[in-house]
Motif scaffolding. Structure first.
Motif, PDB file in Angstrom:
ATOM      1  N   ASP B 198       0.877  -1.218   0.114  1.00  0.00           N
ATOM      2  CA  ASP B 198      -0.012  -0.122  -0.145  1.00  0.00           C
ATOM      3  C   ASP B 198       0.784   1.118  -0.099  1.00  0.00           C
ATOM      4  O   ASP B 198       1.630   1.559   0.968  1.00  0.00           O
ATOM      5  N   VAL B 199       0.860   2.016  -1.227  1.00  0.00           N
ATOM      6  CA  VAL B 199       1.559   3.098  -1.212  1.00  0.00           C
ATOM      7  C   VAL B 199       0.685   4.392  -0.646  1.00  0.00           C
ATOM      8  O   VAL B 199      -0.149   4.762  -1.490  1.00  0.00           O
ATOM      9  N   ARG B 200       0.749   4.751   0.479  1.00  0.00           N
ATOM     10  CA  ARG B 200       0.236   6.020   1.054  1.00  0.00           C
ATOM     11  C   ARG B 200       1.183   6.452   2.292  1.00  0.00           C
ATOM     12  O   ARG B 200       2.104   5.573   2.759  1.00  0.00           O
ATOM     13  N   SER B 201       0.778   7.464   2.780  1.00  0.00           N
ATOM     14  CA  SER B 201       1.676   8.036   3.975  1.00  0.00           C
ATOM     15  C   SER B 201       1.464   7.160   5.257  1.00  0.00           C
ATOM     16  O   SER B 201       0.331   7.263   5.603  1.00  0.00           O
ATOM     17  N   ILE B 232       2.977  -2.942 -10.920  1.00  0.00           N
ATOM     18  CA  ILE B 232       1.745  -2.487 -10.928  1.00  0.00           C
ATOM     19  C   ILE B 232       1.234  -1.689 -10.060  1.00  0.00           C
ATOM     20  O   ILE B 232       1.761  -1.833  -8.920  1.00  0.00           O
ATOM     21  N   LEU B 233       0.791  -0.158 -10.504  1.00  0.00           N
ATOM     22  CA  LEU B 233       0.114   0.750  -9.392  1.00  0.00           C
ATOM     23  C   LEU B 233      -1.335   0.851  -9.779  1.00  0.00           C
ATOM     24  O   LEU B 233      -1.562   1.103 -10.714  1.00  0.00           O
ATOM     25  N   HIS B 234      -1.957   0.559  -8.704  1.00  0.00           N
ATOM     26  CA  HIS B 234      -3.556   0.796  -8.924  1.00  0.00           C
ATOM     27  C   HIS B 234      -3.973   1.768  -7.870  1.00  0.00           C
ATOM     28  O   HIS B 234      -3.895   1.665  -7.047  1.00  0.00           O
ATOM     29  N   ALA B 371      -6.834  12.111   0.775  1.00  0.00           N
ATOM     30  CA  ALA B 371      -6.061  10.599   0.966  1.00  0.00           C
ATOM     31  C   ALA B 371      -5.541  10.548  -0.361  1.00  0.00           C
ATOM     32  O   ALA B 371      -6.029  10.852  -1.586  1.00  0.00           O
ATOM     33  N   ARG B 372      -4.533   9.869  -0.516  1.00  0.00           N
ATOM     34  CA  ARG B 372      -3.684   9.242  -1.785  1.00  0.00           C
ATOM     35  C   ARG B 372      -3.347   7.828  -1.293  1.00  0.00           C
ATOM     36  O   ARG B 372      -2.418   7.705  -0.363  1.00  0.00           O
ATOM     37  N   TRP B 373      -3.823   6.840  -2.173  1.00  0.00           N
ATOM     38  CA  TRP B 373      -3.629   5.500  -1.864  1.00  0.00           C
ATOM     39  C   TRP B 373      -3.458   4.952  -3.259  1.00  0.00           C
ATOM     40  O   TRP B 373      -4.456   4.624  -4.058  1.00  0.00           O
ATOM     41  N   LEU B 374      -2.580   4.215  -3.320  1.00  0.00           N
ATOM     42  CA  LEU B 374      -2.283   3.197  -4.428  1.00  0.00           C
ATOM     43  C   LEU B 374      -1.826   1.873  -3.959  1.00  0.00           C
ATOM     44  O   LEU B 374      -1.322   1.774  -2.911  1.00  0.00           O
ATOM     45  N   GLN B 375      -2.400   0.908  -4.579  1.00  0.00           N
ATOM     46  CA  GLN B 375      -1.996  -0.584  -3.911  1.00  0.00           C
ATOM     47  C   GLN B 375      -0.861  -1.031  -5.460  1.00  0.00           C
ATOM     48  O   GLN B 375      -1.099  -0.939  -6.421  1.00  0.00           O
ATOM     49  N   GLY B 376       0.208  -1.521  -4.927  1.00  0.00           N
ATOM     50  CA  GLY B 376       1.081  -2.097  -5.956  1.00  0.00           C
ATOM     51  C   GLY B 376       1.602  -3.502  -5.932  1.00  0.00           C
ATOM     52  O   GLY B 376       1.295  -3.976  -4.829  1.00  0.00           O
ATOM     53  N   ILE B 377       2.094  -4.018  -6.947  1.00  0.00           N
ATOM     54  CA  ILE B 377       2.607  -5.392  -6.800  1.00  0.00           C
ATOM     55  C   ILE B 377       3.620  -5.569  -8.111  1.00  0.00           C
ATOM     56  O   ILE B 377       3.754  -4.763  -8.822  1.00  0.00           O
ATOM     57  N   TYR B 378       4.437  -6.568  -7.640  1.00  0.00           N
ATOM     58  CA  TYR B 378       5.402  -6.997  -8.647  1.00  0.00           C
ATOM     59  C   TYR B 378       5.377  -8.257  -9.195  1.00  0.00           C
ATOM     60  O   TYR B 378       4.712  -9.025  -8.815  1.00  0.00           O
ATOM     61  N   LEU B 379       5.921  -8.169 -10.521  1.00  0.00           N
ATOM     62  CA  LEU B 379       6.103  -9.518 -11.435  1.00  0.00           C
ATOM     63  C   LEU B 379       7.439  -9.499 -11.850  1.00  0.00           C
ATOM     64  O   LEU B 379       7.948  -8.427 -11.920  1.00  0.00           O
ATOM     65  N   GLU B 380       7.713 -10.512 -12.545  1.00  0.00           N
ATOM     66  CA  GLU B 380       8.802 -10.635 -13.479  1.00  0.00           C
ATOM     67  C   GLU B 380       8.555 -10.250 -14.901  1.00  0.00           C
ATOM     68  O   GLU B 380       7.505 -10.460 -15.237  1.00  0.00           O
ATOM     69  N   ARG B 381       9.614  -9.703 -15.527  1.00  0.00           N
ATOM     70  CA  ARG B 381       9.460  -9.450 -17.088  1.00  0.00           C
ATOM     71  C   ARG B 381       8.782 -10.531 -17.860  1.00  0.00           C
ATOM     72  O   ARG B 381       8.107 -10.505 -18.742  1.00  0.00           O
TER      73      ARG B 381
END
Lengths: 402, 402
Positions: B198-201, B232-234, B371-381
């Motif tokens: 969760d990308v938020r403060s 990914i950022l949502h 509020a500023r709220w992004l959810q992020g996740i990683y995968l491989e190329r």
């Protein structure tokens, strides 16, 4: 000039050995003289980049907040002194607030040590290669308290860093334990084969690993750009006949080829072979040399040796026959008893190995004559190194140094 | 000689275009002549390595079971013919059973095409670099049916392969959706920051990302040997003032430097900089050039640009000042409006980007004003490339070819 206990830029412990006695600004460096009379130069930019002050680094995350590109080219130190507490105190131009450096941290990071050693940011244990003459059994450790005992964990992981593998004996024989052990080390690497994978003979296998077939020595998933760095196999049952396990040090094979068969080594370390996973719902492929060299050192950083995970070779016609000669040669060496050690799995055995260095294989087994069940999981190599750093840090903290 | 429909060695569909009309054994090759009169050579070893027969490949896993190193050096084809159905039929020496090759598969894999093209195992879309003059907004697609619609998925992923990023609009605004979208593409890459982050403060952040601070353009986790390939950022909420997002094509920066400032490019692509994550419970570090070149092509394969994820530079003293000049230069370019595009996040926006190519950043925001709220996740190329291959395969299957 106020005096405060110097901060460190990170969360680590930096015992104070030799102390700085004086400092001065010279050219584009701050020159620090230590109590042993030796002087160290620290570039202005290097110093401000490593400033531990709250104005320059977020004290909660310890990540820098200063943007180096926002400072002008003529940014410089205006003065440098050593404080009574041993800290280096530097004042800066262009309104940048002063920085104070911890003497233990500074001594550890002096990059111009006169012996030519300097400070080496690569603190990973150096690999020691082995063959059958040097290694009879996997390096083995008591696994009964691995989930609690930091000393056992450090000993085991160090063996893996050095020799590429280490075995625990007496690990609890309970499904899922492999993930608990993995999480002691770091973050799990999932793949299309799942998170924890069950290595046993299955009805509808999507890998030869999930049959009772022989598996020639191989690395897992060379089909991926990032083949998993570490693999754990935990034996839960083994009453089948056959299925003897084997390991080969791929770095030792590379050394042998470099010394004895340089033409083969050159082909394997430069030609791009095709690795491919022929699956119903995924199609991973990667082109890579079989022996991948670190551009910085010229030494192998990984091997990609697998008889059954390759796709059609796509090289100019005149290079196809030499590529196959080299490939068959490394396959033959990987089965040569000079390089291979064999061992049996007992329930409670758990082997951690570097999947980008060591080849693993097994003899065919008879699934009708008993059960053979291993649980496996992957992690990345740098989880191991991060974990070793934290274990060493904890020991320094426990020693109560400075 | 019996005749059976030729098998393929994989699960793919190989439409038959030009058909073989004759075949012969010549030297160490089988030479196939096609109906257009052109001949293709196939090395004996290449052919047996790609034999699709049940004796040579496990028909369930499609992984080879033949051990090339178990065959003698003088293994060879004894005869080759083209069957009425168009299959190539080859008989082998040393008791190896005969192989029959599918004509569509064989034509697609002819590696000695006379135009010099041959067959290219690397089927990934070629990147097209961009700067602010070429790109105004992220390439954008309808995200409302992304979980069901294969055509939308393929269009979006192709943009990411080519431009390094793509944006979906109108994705459901529901926490956890980012993982559902990720799993449409492939396997998630977990890190020490978790699975979905969760990308938020936050109150006690372990990354500057989890503050309201400005983030200069950067890649995530260059501290790892394997920095995550895709991110990914949502956006779930965005009512804060500020926090404007930006993207920079790191491959475009590399092109610019190679052309205009070759000295800087040389330093950034050869010196090993220190990347380090200064954390309480992990200590990842990695030494790498800032611009990493593919040894096979000499082109950049990834960039590692991050102002705040570096550790102490450990280079010989005389190379420290030039390294910092080069580093400050690439940081300055990454903030240069010529290379940067800026965009706002609306709830329901979801951006997928190549984290080893594109830099992302944001302006500071005021968490008190909304509020500023992004959810992020990683995968491989390579999850993306595997997914694109499967989507294309499904289209071929749906087209009912052959």
């Amino acid at each position: 000039m106020t005096e405060a206990p110097p901060l460190t830029p990170d969360f680590d412990v930096w015992p104070v050995g030799r102390r700085p006695v004086s400092a001065t600004v010279a050219g584009s460096d701050v020159v620090v003289t230590w109590e042993d009379g030796i002087a160290s130069r620290f570039d202005f930019w290097w110093l401000i980049d490593n400033s531990p002050m709250p104005e320059h680094v977020n004290r909660t995350t310890r990540e820098p907040t200063l943007d180096l590109s926002a400072l002008p080219d003529d940014f410089h130190a205006t003065a440098a002194t050593v404080e009574a507490g041993g800290g280096l105190y530097v004042t800066w131009s262009h309104g940048v607030s002063a920085s104070r450096y911890h003497p233990g941290w500074l001594a550890a990071h002096a990059y111009d040590a006169p012996a030519g050693g300097g400070f080496d940011a690569d603190d990973r244990p150096r690999p020691v290669t082995w063959d059958a003459a040097a290694m009879a059994e996997p390096p083995s450790f008591d696994g009964s308290r691995i989930l609690e005992d930091d000393a056992a964990l450090e000993a085991w992981l160090t063996a893996v860093a050095v020799y590429g593998f280490g075995r625990l004996r007496g690990v609890p024989v309970e499904p899922g334990t492999v993930e608990r052990v993995a999480r002691r080390i770091g973050t799990v690497r999932e793949t299309n084969f799942g998170r924890v994978f069950d290595v046993r003979s299955k009805v509808d296998p999507d890998s030869n690993a999930y049959t009772a077939l022989e598996l020639t020595p191989h690395v897992d998933l060379p089909t991926r750009e990032y083949q998993p760095g570490l693999q754990i196999l935990h034996c839960l049952e083994n009453s089948a006949s056959g299925g003897e396990a084997m390991m080969v040090d791929g770095f030792r094979l590379a050394e042998h080829l470099a010394a004895e068969e340089p033409g083969t080594y050159r082909i394997l370390s430069t030609e791009r072979f095709t690795f491919q996973n022929r699956a119903k719902t995924s199609d991973y492929r990667w082109l890579s040399p079989v022996i991948v060299l670190d551009p910085a050192t010229g030494s192998p950083t990984e091997v990609r040796i697998a008889g059954f995970l390759r796709g059609p070779l796509a090289l100019p016609a005149e290079r196809v026959a030499p590529a196959y000669r080299a490939l068959r040669r490394v396959f033959a060496l990987s089965r040569d008893p000079r390089f291979r050690i064999a061992y049996g799995y007992r329930p409670g055995d758990l082997v951690l190995f570097d999947n980008r260095r060591l080849l693993h294989g097994r003899a065919a087994f008879d699934p009708a004559a008993g059960a053979r069940w291993l649980q496996g999981i992957y992690l990345e190599r740098d989880e191991l190194h991060s974990c070793l750093r934290i274990l060493r840090r904890r020991r320094r903290l426990a020693a109560g140094t400075d």
